[in-house]
Design an enzyme around this catalytic site. Structure first.
Site, PDB file in Angstrom:
ATOM      1  N   ASN A 157       0.797  -1.233   0.000  1.00  0.00           N
ATOM      2  CA  ASN A 157       0.000   0.000   0.000  1.00  0.00           C
ATOM      3  C   ASN A 157       0.826   1.277   0.000  1.00  0.00           C
ATOM      4  O   ASN A 157       0.454   2.252  -0.635  1.00  0.00           O
ATOM      5  CB  ASN A 157      -1.002  -0.021   1.155  1.00  0.00           C
ATOM      6  CG  ASN A 157      -0.310  -0.029   2.496  1.00  0.00           C
ATOM      7  OD1 ASN A 157       0.555  -0.840   2.770  1.00  0.00           O
ATOM      8  ND2 ASN A 157      -0.703   0.917   3.341  1.00  0.00           N
ATOM      9  N   GLU A 256       3.517  -4.521  12.201  1.00  0.00           N
ATOM     10  CA  GLU A 256       2.576  -3.419  11.961  1.00  0.00           C
ATOM     11  C   GLU A 256       1.475  -3.990  11.075  1.00  0.00           C
ATOM     12  O   GLU A 256       1.719  -4.271   9.895  1.00  0.00           O
ATOM     13  CB  GLU A 256       3.279  -2.232  11.309  1.00  0.00           C
ATOM     14  CG  GLU A 256       4.328  -1.645  12.232  1.00  0.00           C
ATOM     15  CD  GLU A 256       4.912  -0.342  11.713  1.00  0.00           C
ATOM     16  OE1 GLU A 256       5.616   0.320  12.473  1.00  0.00           O
ATOM     17  OE2 GLU A 256       4.667   0.010  10.546  1.00  0.00           O
ATOM     18  N   CYS A 290      -3.218   1.842   6.312  1.00  0.00           N
ATOM     19  CA  CYS A 290      -3.634   1.117   7.520  1.00  0.00           C
ATOM     20  C   CYS A 290      -4.261   2.045   8.547  1.00  0.00           C
ATOM     21  O   CYS A 290      -4.974   1.606   9.434  1.00  0.00           O
ATOM     22  CB  CYS A 290      -2.432   0.428   8.135  1.00  0.00           C
ATOM     23  SG  CYS A 290      -1.186   1.624   8.617  1.00  0.00           S
ATOM     24  N   GLU A 469       7.789   1.082  16.554  1.00  0.00           N
ATOM     25  CA  GLU A 469       8.972   1.547  15.835  1.00  0.00           C
ATOM     26  C   GLU A 469       8.859   3.052  15.688  1.00  0.00           C
ATOM     27  O   GLU A 469       7.760   3.604  15.755  1.00  0.00           O
ATOM     28  CB  GLU A 469       9.101   0.843  14.476  1.00  0.00           C
ATOM     29  CG  GLU A 469       9.367  -0.662  14.646  1.00  0.00           C
ATOM     30  CD  GLU A 469       9.911  -1.325  13.401  1.00  0.00           C
ATOM     31  OE1 GLU A 469      10.670  -0.693  12.621  1.00  0.00           O
ATOM     32  OE2 GLU A 469       9.563  -2.508  13.195  1.00  0.00           O
TER      33      GLU A 469
HETATM   34  N1  LIG Z   1       0.091  -1.200  10.740  1.00  0.00           N
HETATM   35  C1  LIG Z   1       0.743  -0.695   9.713  1.00  0.00           C
HETATM   36  O1  LIG Z   1       1.624   0.176   9.847  1.00  0.00           O
HETATM   37  C2  LIG Z   1       0.398  -1.162   8.319  1.00  0.00           C
HETATM   38  C3  LIG Z   1       0.968  -0.472   7.265  1.00  0.00           C
HETATM   39  C4  LIG Z   1       0.638  -0.875   5.960  1.00  0.00           C
HETATM   40  C5  LIG Z   1      -0.229  -1.943   5.721  1.00  0.00           C
HETATM   41  N2  LIG Z   1      -0.742  -2.604   6.764  1.00  0.00           N
HETATM   42  C6  LIG Z   1      -1.677  -3.704   6.538  1.00  0.00           C
HETATM   43  O2  LIG Z   1      -1.224  -4.506   5.415  1.00  0.00           O
HETATM   44  C7  LIG Z   1      -2.353  -5.048   4.735  1.00  0.00           C
HETATM   45  C8  LIG Z   1      -2.240  -4.771   3.253  1.00  0.00           C
HETATM   46  O3  LIG Z   1      -0.984  -5.207   2.795  1.00  0.00           O
HETATM   47  P1  LIG Z   1      -0.834  -6.633   2.040  1.00  0.00           P
HETATM   48  O4  LIG Z   1      -2.116  -7.002   1.373  1.00  0.00           O
HETATM   49  O5  LIG Z   1       0.430  -6.585   1.237  1.00  0.00           O
HETATM   50  O6  LIG Z   1      -0.622  -7.617   3.279  1.00  0.00           O
HETATM   51  P2  LIG Z   1      -0.238  -9.171   3.179  1.00  0.00           P
HETATM   52  O7  LIG Z   1      -0.182  -9.650   4.551  1.00  0.00           O
HETATM   53  O8  LIG Z   1      -1.073  -9.889   2.185  1.00  0.00           O
HETATM   54  O9  LIG Z   1       1.273  -9.169   2.546  1.00  0.00           O
HETATM   55  C9  LIG Z   1       2.270  -8.383   3.124  1.00  0.00           C
HETATM   56  C10 LIG Z   1       3.611  -8.965   2.726  1.00  0.00           C
HETATM   57  O10 LIG Z   1       3.752 -10.239   3.335  1.00  0.00           O
HETATM   58  C11 LIG Z   1       4.095 -11.214   2.385  1.00  0.00           C
HETATM   59  N3  LIG Z   1       3.525 -12.479   2.864  1.00  0.00           N
HETATM   60  C12 LIG Z   1       2.249 -12.907   2.724  1.00  0.00           C
HETATM   61  N4  LIG Z   1       2.094 -14.116   3.326  1.00  0.00           N
HETATM   62  C13 LIG Z   1       3.311 -14.437   3.880  1.00  0.00           C
HETATM   63  C14 LIG Z   1       3.824 -15.549   4.624  1.00  0.00           C
HETATM   64  N5  LIG Z   1       3.027 -16.576   4.945  1.00  0.00           N
HETATM   65  N6  LIG Z   1       5.126 -15.540   5.016  1.00  0.00           N
HETATM   66  C15 LIG Z   1       5.923 -14.504   4.684  1.00  0.00           C
HETATM   67  N7  LIG Z   1       5.518 -13.427   3.974  1.00  0.00           N
HETATM   68  C16 LIG Z   1       4.220 -13.389   3.584  1.00  0.00           C
HETATM   69  C17 LIG Z   1       3.517 -10.691   1.090  1.00  0.00           C
HETATM   70  O11 LIG Z   1       4.150 -11.258  -0.029  1.00  0.00           O
HETATM   71  C18 LIG Z   1       3.797  -9.200   1.228  1.00  0.00           C
HETATM   72  O12 LIG Z   1       5.127  -8.922   0.868  1.00  0.00           O
HETATM   73  C19 LIG Z   1      -3.573  -4.374   5.357  1.00  0.00           C
HETATM   74  O13 LIG Z   1      -4.150  -5.239   6.303  1.00  0.00           O
HETATM   75  C20 LIG Z   1      -3.004  -3.165   6.089  1.00  0.00           C
HETATM   76  O14 LIG Z   1      -3.776  -2.756   7.191  1.00  0.00           O
HETATM   77  C21 LIG Z   1      -0.465  -2.231   8.083  1.00  0.00           C
HETATM   78  O1  LIG Z   2      -0.523   2.054   5.780  1.00  0.00           O
HETATM   79  C1  LIG Z   2      -0.042   2.331   6.891  1.00  0.00           C
HETATM   80  C2  LIG Z   2       0.836   3.427   7.084  1.00  0.00           C
HETATM   81  C3  LIG Z   2       1.842   3.368   7.981  1.00  0.00           C
HETATM   82  C4  LIG Z   2       2.676   4.492   8.145  1.00  0.00           C
HETATM   83  C5  LIG Z   2       3.873   4.414   8.808  1.00  0.00           C
HETATM   84  O2  LIG Z   2       4.373   3.256   9.231  1.00  0.00           O
HETATM   85  C6  LIG Z   2       4.655   5.633   9.031  1.00  0.00           C
HETATM   86  O3  LIG Z   2       4.136   6.743   8.741  1.00  0.00           O
HETATM   87  O4  LIG Z   2       5.808   5.498   9.503  1.00  0.00           O
END
Ligand SMILES: NC(=O)c1ccc[n+]([C@@H]2O[C@H](COP(=O)([O-])OP(=O)(O)OC[C@H]3O[C@@H](n4cnc5c(N)ncnc54)[C@H](O)[C@@H]3O)[C@@H](O)[C@H]2O)c1
Ligand SMILES: O=C/C=C/C=C(\O)C(=O)O
Length: 488
Positions: A157, A256, A290, A469
């Site tokens: 994202n 995260e 997120c 972090e």
């Molecule tokens: N809290 C935060 O700061 C934050 C920030 C950005 C996104 N997100 C969350 O991420 C999600 C969207 O991102 P996404 O769809 O790429 O997430 P995802 O979990 O599908 O994938 C994230 C990464 O993990 C890898 N991955 C997937 N399964 C794995 C496994 N079993 N072992 C190792 N690696 C694996 C994927 O290839 C990708 O690189 C949303 O839920 C969003 O809320 C959270």
């Molecule tokens: O999609 C989630 C965004 C996270 C943002 C950060 O981790 C940051 O601003 O450092």
């Protein structure tokens, strides 16, 4: 139409590595082929981890904090020199507005490296003095050392922002890193490898493997016995899977994860600022942040007026090509993700939602109809236990509901399996101080949203993550600390 398709390679031990197995990188704007990506198999992931381990015994392991700081600034300089290429790559992978890629995504990539270069250069360590029973004055002090090899797995994202948010502190603390970016957004990670190479980063200090999660590079990396710590950003259920794997060998994790964040709008707010703020917090990056507000609670006296204003503002958002003048919203990341968001649009109707605006797919009448666009959408009328009010959708959509008292809205905001971020809109300073600490989340913004001081702790509670972090919190996660007690 994208220029001729490119081949994106892995980067291991200071060399770019192609593989026989590749996967396609498709534009979410018009469905055209951007390029092919070399998928790393288990052997190549093993080579990357071994290169990281070897680097710890080589020149990289001898770098002082000041030398690492200097190198991080050099990497930031390299990103700045190729800024437009990074913007173009991020936009090609994601379909986001060029303006956002310039002012948020790539700008934060530079800022992340510069922030942790400064921090590691200034970071002191603790030292305590005590008088031992034998009358001796004893000093106890701590020293920071790297974990060793850190696996960094990042989402699609905010690809560059979130990848560098982890790479910068990990390298600042002297770790070797093996990064695995999302399969949906491989381009800026590959450009970062080029910048690392141009900056003369010691071989093995930074390694890149492309691939997917399960039964692919992501899983091979997290399962590798020579990975000393794992930092992951992505879906909560993926985090749970990785946590089970990290338990083997008791590796440290920083997660995260997902969110179902709330915006809380009080009747005393600056009305126009609150409307603009909730538009930003619900629809930035097509809702694929997120921290986005998928739940909006508005104090009853201004509820109807606020819904009407938010509807109007959402319908005024310009959806279109990334480089269009004044565009506010681009496509979602992929058709697969759009199908997920559209399934929630259907579910909302089944759960009885009133669709205030949106709920469908825009009709452009051109190649964008082959892209992954959806309309910005606002619902109301759902009960708090509706799935659309409880589950993360991760698209340009929010549900808006009235509330009557502070106690009620605090209870409703906290009634969630997630706990990442809350945005509060009020002019009442007493209220702001009293309620913000009552939200069970990692981050609360008052009269703003996604305004970030990179020195502060960032992370979530419950399904939203493990650990913090940011600032010294990153230095603490990416270091092993030894306490030394000196008796004269
Ligand atoms: N809290 C935060 O700061 C934050 C920030 C950005 C996104 N997100 C969350 O991420 C999600 C969207 O991102 P996404 O769809 O790429 O997430 P995802 O979990 O599908 O994938 C994230 C990464 O993990 C890898 N991955 C997937 N399964 C794995 C496994 N079993 N072992 C190792 N690696 C694996 C994927 O290839 C990708 O690189 C949303 O839920 C969003 O809320 C959270
Ligand atoms: O999609 C989630 C965004 C996270 C943002 C950060 O981790 C940051 O601003 O450092």
């Amino acid at each position: 139409m994208n220029p001729s398709p490119v081949l994106l390679r892995n980067y291991i031990a200071g060399e770019f590595v192609t593989t026989k197995t590749t996967f396609a990188n498709i534009s979410p704007v018009d469905g055209t082929l951007i390029g092919h990506v070399c998928e790393a198999d288990a052997d190549l992931v093993d080579r990357a981890v071994r290169a990281g381990k070897a680097a710890q015994q080589g020149p990289w392991g001898q770098y002082s904090a000041a030398q690492r700081a200097q190198l991080l600034h050099k990497i930031a300089d390299g990103i700045e020199r190729r800024f437009d290429e990074f913007v173009a790559a991020e936009v090609a992978d994601t379909g986001r507005p060029v303006h956002q890629a310039r002012t948020l995504d790539i700008a934060r990539g530079v800022a992340n490296f510069r922030t942790f270069a400064e921090l590691i250069n200034q970071a002191g360590n603790e030292c305590f003095e005590m008088r031992a029973a034998d009358g001796s004055d004893v000093f106890s002090f701590s020293v920071r050392k790297p974990h060793g090899v850190v696996a960094i797995i990042s989402p699609w994202n905010l690809p560059m922002l979130l990848l560098t948010w982890k790479v910068a502190p990990a390298m600042a603390c002297g770790n070797s890193v093996v990064i695995k970016p999302s399969e949906d957004t491989p381009s800026t990670a590959t450009l970062l490898a080029e910048v690392m190479h141009e900056a003369g980063v010691p071989e093995g200090a930074f390694n890149l493997v492309h691939g997917f999660g399960p039964n692919s590079a992501g899983e091979y990396l997290t399962k590798h016995p020579d990975i000393d710590a794992i930092t992951f950003t992505g879906e909560s259920r993926t985090g749970a899977t990785i946590m089970k794997v990290a338990a083997e060998g008791v590796r440290d994790v920083s997660f995260e994860l997902g969110g179902k964040n709330a915006a809380v709008v009080f009747a005393d707010c600056d009305f126009d600022a609150a409307v603009a703020g909730v538009i930003r917090s619900s629809f930035t990056n097509s809702g694929q942040v997120c921290l986005c507000s998928e739940r909006v609670y508005v104090e009853r006296p201004i509820f109807d007026r606020f819904v009407a204003a938010l509807k109007q503002a959402a319908e005024n958002l310009k959806i279109g090509y990334p480089d269009e003048d004044g565009v506010n919203m681009g496509s979602l990341i992929s058709h697969k993700h759009r199908d997920k968001v559209m399934a929630y649009f259907d579910l909302a109707r089944d759960e009885g939602a009133e669709v205030v605006t949106g709920g469908g797919i825009p009709n452009f009448g051109d190649e964008r109809d082959r892209g992954a666009y959806v309309q910005p959408t606002i619902w109301t009328g759902l009960p708090d236990d509706a799935r659309c009010v409880r589950e993360e959708i991760f698209g340009p959509v929010c549900h808006i509901a009235p509330f009557d008292t502070e106690e009620e809205v605090i209870r409703r905001v906290n009634d969630s399996a997630y706990g990442l971020a809350t945005a509060v809109w009020t002019r009442d300073l007493r209220r702001a101080h009293s309620i913000t600490r009552k939200f069970h989340v990692g981050m609360v913004w008052v009269n703003t949203w996604f305004l970030r001081d990179l020195r502060t702790p960032f992370g979530g509670v419950r399904l939203s993550g493990i650990g913090r972090e940011g600032g010294r919190h990153s230095l603490d996660f990416y270091s092993e600390i030894t306490t030394i007690c000196m008796h004269p």
